[in-house]
Enzyme design. Structure first.
Site, PDB file in Angstrom:
ATOM      1  N   VAL A  79       0.820  -1.202   0.000  1.00  0.00           N
ATOM      2  CA  VAL A  79       0.000   0.000   0.000  1.00  0.00           C
ATOM      3  C   VAL A  79       0.860   1.261   0.000  1.00  0.00           C
ATOM      4  O   VAL A  79       0.662   2.167  -0.803  1.00  0.00           O
ATOM      5  CB  VAL A  79      -0.971  -0.018   1.205  1.00  0.00           C
ATOM      6  CG1 VAL A  79      -1.616   1.336   1.422  1.00  0.00           C
ATOM      7  CG2 VAL A  79      -2.042  -1.065   0.968  1.00  0.00           C
ATOM      8  N   GLU A 106      -7.561   2.264   2.013  1.00  0.00           N
ATOM      9  CA  GLU A 106      -7.101   1.982   0.659  1.00  0.00           C
ATOM     10  C   GLU A 106      -7.847   0.766   0.089  1.00  0.00           C
ATOM     11  O   GLU A 106      -7.990  -0.240   0.770  1.00  0.00           O
ATOM     12  CB  GLU A 106      -5.589   1.724   0.676  1.00  0.00           C
ATOM     13  CG  GLU A 106      -4.990   1.488  -0.677  1.00  0.00           C
ATOM     14  CD  GLU A 106      -5.431   2.549  -1.698  1.00  0.00           C
ATOM     15  OE1 GLU A 106      -5.240   3.744  -1.453  1.00  0.00           O
ATOM     16  OE2 GLU A 106      -5.997   2.166  -2.743  1.00  0.00           O
ATOM     17  N   PHE A 107      -8.282   0.887  -1.175  1.00  0.00           N
ATOM     18  CA  PHE A 107      -9.061  -0.195  -1.789  1.00  0.00           C
ATOM     19  C   PHE A 107      -8.320  -0.861  -2.952  1.00  0.00           C
ATOM     20  O   PHE A 107      -8.920  -1.623  -3.699  1.00  0.00           O
ATOM     21  CB  PHE A 107     -10.407   0.344  -2.292  1.00  0.00           C
ATOM     22  CG  PHE A 107     -11.282   0.851  -1.177  1.00  0.00           C
ATOM     23  CD1 PHE A 107     -12.037  -0.021  -0.414  1.00  0.00           C
ATOM     24  CD2 PHE A 107     -11.322   2.209  -0.862  1.00  0.00           C
ATOM     25  CE1 PHE A 107     -12.839   0.443   0.631  1.00  0.00           C
ATOM     26  CE2 PHE A 107     -12.118   2.683   0.179  1.00  0.00           C
ATOM     27  CZ  PHE A 107     -12.875   1.792   0.933  1.00  0.00           C
ATOM     28  N   LYS A 110      -6.194  -3.309  -5.361  1.00  0.00           N
ATOM     29  CA  LYS A 110      -6.065  -4.765  -5.427  1.00  0.00           C
ATOM     30  C   LYS A 110      -4.636  -5.103  -5.813  1.00  0.00           C
ATOM     31  O   LYS A 110      -4.125  -4.546  -6.787  1.00  0.00           O
ATOM     32  CB  LYS A 110      -6.969  -5.366  -6.515  1.00  0.00           C
ATOM     33  CG  LYS A 110      -8.438  -5.170  -6.303  1.00  0.00           C
ATOM     34  CD  LYS A 110      -9.232  -5.863  -7.413  1.00  0.00           C
ATOM     35  CE  LYS A 110      -9.072  -5.263  -8.808  1.00  0.00           C
ATOM     36  NZ  LYS A 110      -9.565  -3.904  -9.019  1.00  0.00           N
ATOM     37  N   GLU A 111      -4.014  -5.999  -5.073  1.00  0.00           N
ATOM     38  CA  GLU A 111      -2.688  -6.454  -5.485  1.00  0.00           C
ATOM     39  C   GLU A 111      -2.816  -7.070  -6.875  1.00  0.00           C
ATOM     40  O   GLU A 111      -3.792  -7.730  -7.176  1.00  0.00           O
ATOM     41  CB  GLU A 111      -2.150  -7.495  -4.504  1.00  0.00           C
ATOM     42  CG  GLU A 111      -1.691  -6.855  -3.217  1.00  0.00           C
ATOM     43  CD  GLU A 111      -1.177  -7.866  -2.205  1.00  0.00           C
ATOM     44  OE1 GLU A 111      -0.742  -8.955  -2.596  1.00  0.00           O
ATOM     45  OE2 GLU A 111      -1.225  -7.551  -1.003  1.00  0.00           O
ATOM     46  N   PHE A 116     -16.938 -11.798  -8.355  1.00  0.00           N
ATOM     47  CA  PHE A 116     -16.742 -12.455  -7.044  1.00  0.00           C
ATOM     48  C   PHE A 116     -17.712 -13.599  -6.776  1.00  0.00           C
ATOM     49  O   PHE A 116     -17.999 -13.909  -5.631  1.00  0.00           O
ATOM     50  CB  PHE A 116     -16.797 -11.413  -5.899  1.00  0.00           C
ATOM     51  CG  PHE A 116     -15.459 -10.795  -5.672  1.00  0.00           C
ATOM     52  CD1 PHE A 116     -14.982  -9.816  -6.525  1.00  0.00           C
ATOM     53  CD2 PHE A 116     -14.651 -11.205  -4.633  1.00  0.00           C
ATOM     54  CE1 PHE A 116     -13.724  -9.261  -6.352  1.00  0.00           C
ATOM     55  CE2 PHE A 116     -13.397 -10.665  -4.450  1.00  0.00           C
ATOM     56  CZ  PHE A 116     -12.934  -9.680  -5.315  1.00  0.00           C
ATOM     57  N   GLY A 146      -7.674 -15.882   0.059  1.00  0.00           N
ATOM     58  CA  GLY A 146      -6.462 -15.772   0.879  1.00  0.00           C
ATOM     59  C   GLY A 146      -5.994 -14.341   0.821  1.00  0.00           C
ATOM     60  O   GLY A 146      -6.807 -13.428   0.655  1.00  0.00           O
ATOM     61  N   CYS A 157      -5.483  -9.425   3.201  1.00  0.00           N
ATOM     62  CA  CYS A 157      -6.579  -8.568   3.659  1.00  0.00           C
ATOM     63  C   CYS A 157      -7.830  -9.319   4.094  1.00  0.00           C
ATOM     64  O   CYS A 157      -8.230  -9.209   5.248  1.00  0.00           O
ATOM     65  CB  CYS A 157      -6.922  -7.558   2.567  1.00  0.00           C
ATOM     66  SG  CYS A 157      -5.582  -6.401   2.294  1.00  0.00           S
ATOM     67  N   ARG A 159       0.504 -14.628   1.341  1.00  0.00           N
ATOM     68  CA  ARG A 159      -0.101 -14.588   2.673  1.00  0.00           C
ATOM     69  C   ARG A 159      -1.460 -15.300   2.644  1.00  0.00           C
ATOM     70  O   ARG A 159      -2.301 -14.991   1.818  1.00  0.00           O
ATOM     71  CB  ARG A 159      -0.235 -13.134   3.150  1.00  0.00           C
ATOM     72  CG  ARG A 159       1.135 -12.525   3.450  1.00  0.00           C
ATOM     73  CD  ARG A 159       1.035 -11.096   3.921  1.00  0.00           C
ATOM     74  NE  ARG A 159       0.996 -10.157   2.811  1.00  0.00           N
ATOM     75  CZ  ARG A 159       1.066  -8.833   2.959  1.00  0.00           C
ATOM     76  NH1 ARG A 159       1.174  -8.294   4.157  1.00  0.00           N
ATOM     77  NH2 ARG A 159       1.030  -8.036   1.909  1.00  0.00           N
TER      78      ARG A 159
HETATM   79  N1  LIG Z   1      -1.881  -5.377   0.551  1.00  0.00           N
HETATM   80  C1  LIG Z   1      -3.046  -4.951   0.103  1.00  0.00           C
HETATM   81  O1  LIG Z   1      -3.516  -5.336  -0.960  1.00  0.00           O
HETATM   82  C2  LIG Z   1      -3.846  -3.955   0.911  1.00  0.00           C
HETATM   83  C3  LIG Z   1      -4.935  -3.320   0.308  1.00  0.00           C
HETATM   84  C4  LIG Z   1      -5.659  -2.381   1.042  1.00  0.00           C
HETATM   85  C5  LIG Z   1      -5.313  -2.117   2.356  1.00  0.00           C
HETATM   86  N2  LIG Z   1      -4.252  -2.783   2.938  1.00  0.00           N
HETATM   87  C6  LIG Z   1      -3.906  -2.444   4.306  1.00  0.00           C
HETATM   88  O2  LIG Z   1      -2.804  -1.538   4.285  1.00  0.00           O
HETATM   89  C7  LIG Z   1      -1.921  -1.766   5.387  1.00  0.00           C
HETATM   90  C8  LIG Z   1      -0.529  -2.075   4.883  1.00  0.00           C
HETATM   91  O3  LIG Z   1      -0.595  -3.275   4.128  1.00  0.00           O
HETATM   92  P1  LIG Z   1       0.630  -3.783   3.232  1.00  0.00           P
HETATM   93  O4  LIG Z   1       0.141  -4.986   2.508  1.00  0.00           O
HETATM   94  O5  LIG Z   1       1.177  -2.635   2.470  1.00  0.00           O
HETATM   95  O6  LIG Z   1       1.647  -4.186   4.396  1.00  0.00           O
HETATM   96  P2  LIG Z   1       3.160  -4.707   4.260  1.00  0.00           P
HETATM   97  O7  LIG Z   1       3.340  -5.660   5.356  1.00  0.00           O
HETATM   98  O8  LIG Z   1       3.414  -5.117   2.842  1.00  0.00           O
HETATM   99  O9  LIG Z   1       4.027  -3.394   4.537  1.00  0.00           O
HETATM  100  C9  LIG Z   1       4.069  -2.725   5.758  1.00  0.00           C
HETATM  101  C10 LIG Z   1       5.403  -2.009   5.857  1.00  0.00           C
HETATM  102  O10 LIG Z   1       5.395  -1.185   7.022  1.00  0.00           O
HETATM  103  C11 LIG Z   1       6.708  -1.168   7.540  1.00  0.00           C
HETATM  104  N3  LIG Z   1       6.694  -0.695   8.928  1.00  0.00           N
HETATM  105  C12 LIG Z   1       6.280  -1.318  10.056  1.00  0.00           C
HETATM  106  N4  LIG Z   1       6.433  -0.527  11.139  1.00  0.00           N
HETATM  107  C13 LIG Z   1       6.961   0.640  10.698  1.00  0.00           C
HETATM  108  C14 LIG Z   1       7.333   1.857  11.321  1.00  0.00           C
HETATM  109  N5  LIG Z   1       7.228   2.041  12.634  1.00  0.00           N
HETATM  110  N6  LIG Z   1       7.836   2.840  10.559  1.00  0.00           N
HETATM  111  C15 LIG Z   1       7.982   2.680   9.224  1.00  0.00           C
HETATM  112  N7  LIG Z   1       7.646   1.545   8.568  1.00  0.00           N
HETATM  113  C16 LIG Z   1       7.130   0.538   9.295  1.00  0.00           C
HETATM  114  C17 LIG Z   1       7.161  -2.601   7.383  1.00  0.00           C
HETATM  115  O11 LIG Z   1       8.572  -2.708   7.460  1.00  0.00           O
HETATM  116  C18 LIG Z   1       6.593  -2.938   5.999  1.00  0.00           C
HETATM  117  O12 LIG Z   1       7.539  -2.663   4.977  1.00  0.00           O
HETATM  118  C19 LIG Z   1      -2.571  -2.894   6.181  1.00  0.00           C
HETATM  119  O13 LIG Z   1      -3.378  -2.336   7.188  1.00  0.00           O
HETATM  120  C20 LIG Z   1      -3.439  -3.605   5.156  1.00  0.00           C
HETATM  121  O14 LIG Z   1      -4.524  -4.274   5.737  1.00  0.00           O
HETATM  122  C21 LIG Z   1      -3.508  -3.670   2.232  1.00  0.00           C
END
Ligand SMILES: NC(=O)c1ccc[n+]([C@@H]2O[C@H](COP(=O)([O-])OP(=O)(O)OC[C@H]3O[C@@H](n4cnc5c(N)ncnc54)[C@H](O)[C@@H]3O)[C@@H](O)[C@H]2O)c1
Length: 442
Positions: free
Chosen positions: A11, A154-155, A157-158, A256, A264, A267, A335
């Site tokens: 994100v 954030e919405f 999609k990977e 969907f 999986g 999220c 994941r």
């Molecule tokens: N992955 C998705 O498709 C997606 C979509 C929408 C929302 N989200 C949400 O967005 C958020 C982030 O998801 P993601 O998939 O990007 O996570 P991620 O695990 O890929 O990345 C998180 C990052 O944050 C960093 N981090 C942790 N603590 C920190 C700190 N104190 N200071 C600076 N950096 C720090 C980590 O090192 C990591 O690189 C989550 O809440 C998730 O649910 C994810």
């Protein structure tokens, strides 16, 4: 605008890069030094179509930079985005330790008025906690600096994240302050130049809730259809036809409602659990949401159970080719991927697994299946097939859609396919002499 994005995962990196692409000055922060060093050298930590070129372009334009030091990047910042992980805690709730750690650091270091945005997926009430954490640090420093906490879930999609971010279906902004809302509107308006304005503003709590409801709704559609698939199988109906039959109703739609091996990813599993927990904490038993989760947990193993029914419980000496490890195509993310559960079960029963995925093999080998014995990884899908007793399709990557079935037959010991995504044409496979098992068809 000057933006700081904290957390450089899927994100944070995508958001930061897309904001830079729109002409903002963005610094992406992460505590993972290795990640930042790599990004500085143009090495992108995740696979996301289009991301690498966009990162490189903006780094060379000097609109995007990377750092491990939040303390040095708040002085000239207009908006700070918190985009760190919110993993599932032991009790199913969202673990806010990273979010609140960032809030604390913001409070310790901010020097000028700031809009702080929760972009991570966080339960209702988190913005209040972030605000209280920052206030506490400002009090400790004995300073008074204006700041507002906004929810902007954030919405994306990977696998299609850049498109989703650059041309969003909607942007939800929850804010209780007019100035902060204005700043957010100014930031996002350029993203709607080629479409109608899709910025939806609301109060903070409703915005926090919207993200969970969106994910729970999509997960519900998936589990509903998987449950229907299991019933279809018992009564001799074909779920693929039922799907088309119901999808043609515009109130239902086609998206969907594909039966498969369950959802999986990073999220849906954690967000469904967290919403159930939030309801529970507020004295409500969310039965439907609990059932969505239960159906999904069972669904992940449906294809493994089909393999066991075909070959018996003892899979010693059986070679199973697995096509696809990522939780969905166009990502290396594993994941909560069904492949993890299915492969572990097959190996527990003595099988030898020969696996291939276009992008997720490193994740599997070094992390998710690191300790699972009897899994061999290959560089192409056809290499997994030599003397295989069966092929199992688990991720619907495009390169798996129209394989050379003659090649499959010539390599495999048995012409048997277990399709965890219902993507092949049954008649074609039967005419070619395959035994074909899918979800929701007896
Ligand atoms: N992955 C998705 O498709 C997606 C979509 C929408 C929302 N989200 C949400 O967005 C958020 C982030 O998801 P993601 O998939 O990007 O996570 P991620 O695990 O890929 O990345 C998180 C990052 O944050 C960093 N981090 C942790 N603590 C920190 C700190 N104190 N200071 C600076 N950096 C720090 C980590 O090192 C990591 O690189 C989550 O809440 C998730 O649910 C994810």
């Amino acid at each position: 605008m000057n933006l700081t994005v904290i957390g450089t995962g899927y994100v944070g990196l995508v958001s930061g890069t897309c904001f830079a692409e729109m002409g903002n000055n963005v610094t992406c922060i992460d505590v993972d030094k290795n990640k930042i060093d790599n990004l500085d050298q143009g090495i992108i930590p995740i696979y996301e179509p289009g991301l690498e070129a966009m990162v490189k372009r903006n780094v060379s334009n000097k609109t995007l930079s990377f750092s491990t030091k939040l303390s040095e990047n708040l002085d000239k910042c207009d908006i700070a985005f918190i985009a760190v992980g919110t993993p599932m805690g032991d009790d199913g709730s969202a673990d806010l330790k990273y979010v609140l750690q960032v809030a604390k650091e913001i409070g310790e270091n901010m020097t000028t008025p700031l809009v702080v945005v929760d972009k991570s997926t966080v339960p209702v009430g988190t913005a209040d906690k972030v605000k209280a954490t920052i206030e506490k640090e400002l009090e400790k420093r004995n300073v008074s600096i204006e700041f507002h906490v906004v929810s902007n879930p954030e919405f994306l999609k990977e696998g299609d994240a850049i498109n989703d971010f650059m041309k969003p279906d909607r942007v939800v902004v929850g804010s209780d302050n007019e100035e902060a809302s204005k700043k957010m509107t100014n930031l996002y308006t350029p993203f709607f130049r080629s479409t109608s304005n899709r910025l939806i503003t609301m109060d903070v709590r409703s915005a926090e809730m919207t993200k969970y409801v969106a994910n729970a709704m999509l997960a519900t559609k998936i589990s509903f259809m998987n449950e229907i698939a299991n019933i279809c199988e018992l009564v001799g109906a074909d779920v693929n036809k039922v799907r088309i039959g119901i999808g043609s109703d515009s109130r239902i739609g086609y998206s969907f409602i594909y039966p498969g091996s369950g959802y999986g990813g990073s999220c849906f599993p954690k967000d469904v659990k967290a919403l159930k927990k939030t309801a529970q904490e507020n004295g409500y038993n969310a039965q439907l949401i609990g059932a969505v989760e239960d159906v999904n947990d069972k669904q992940k193993l449906v294809i493994a159970n089909k393999i066991l029914s075909k070959f018996g419980n003892d899979l010693k000496g059986k070679k199973i080719a697995v096509w696809g490890l990522a939780f969905k195509p166009e990502t290396d993310d594993m994941r909560e991927a069904p492949a993890i559960y299915i492969i572990k079960k097959l190996v527990e029963h003595g099988a030898e697994v020969h696996a291939y995925d276009p992008k997720a093999m490193d994740e599997a080998q070094h992390f998710y299946l690191k300790d699972v014995p009897n899994v061999t990884y290959y560089n192409s899908k056809y290499e997994t097939l030599k003397d295989a007793d069966a092929m199992v399709l688990l991720t619907e990557w495009k390169e798996f859609r129209s394989p050379d079935f003659e090649e499959l037959k010539s390599q495999m010991k048995n012409s048997i396919i277990f399709d965890g995504r219902n993507q092949y044409n049954e008649e074609l496979l039967i005419s070619k002499g395959f035994e074909y098992f899918q979800i929701g068809k007896s």
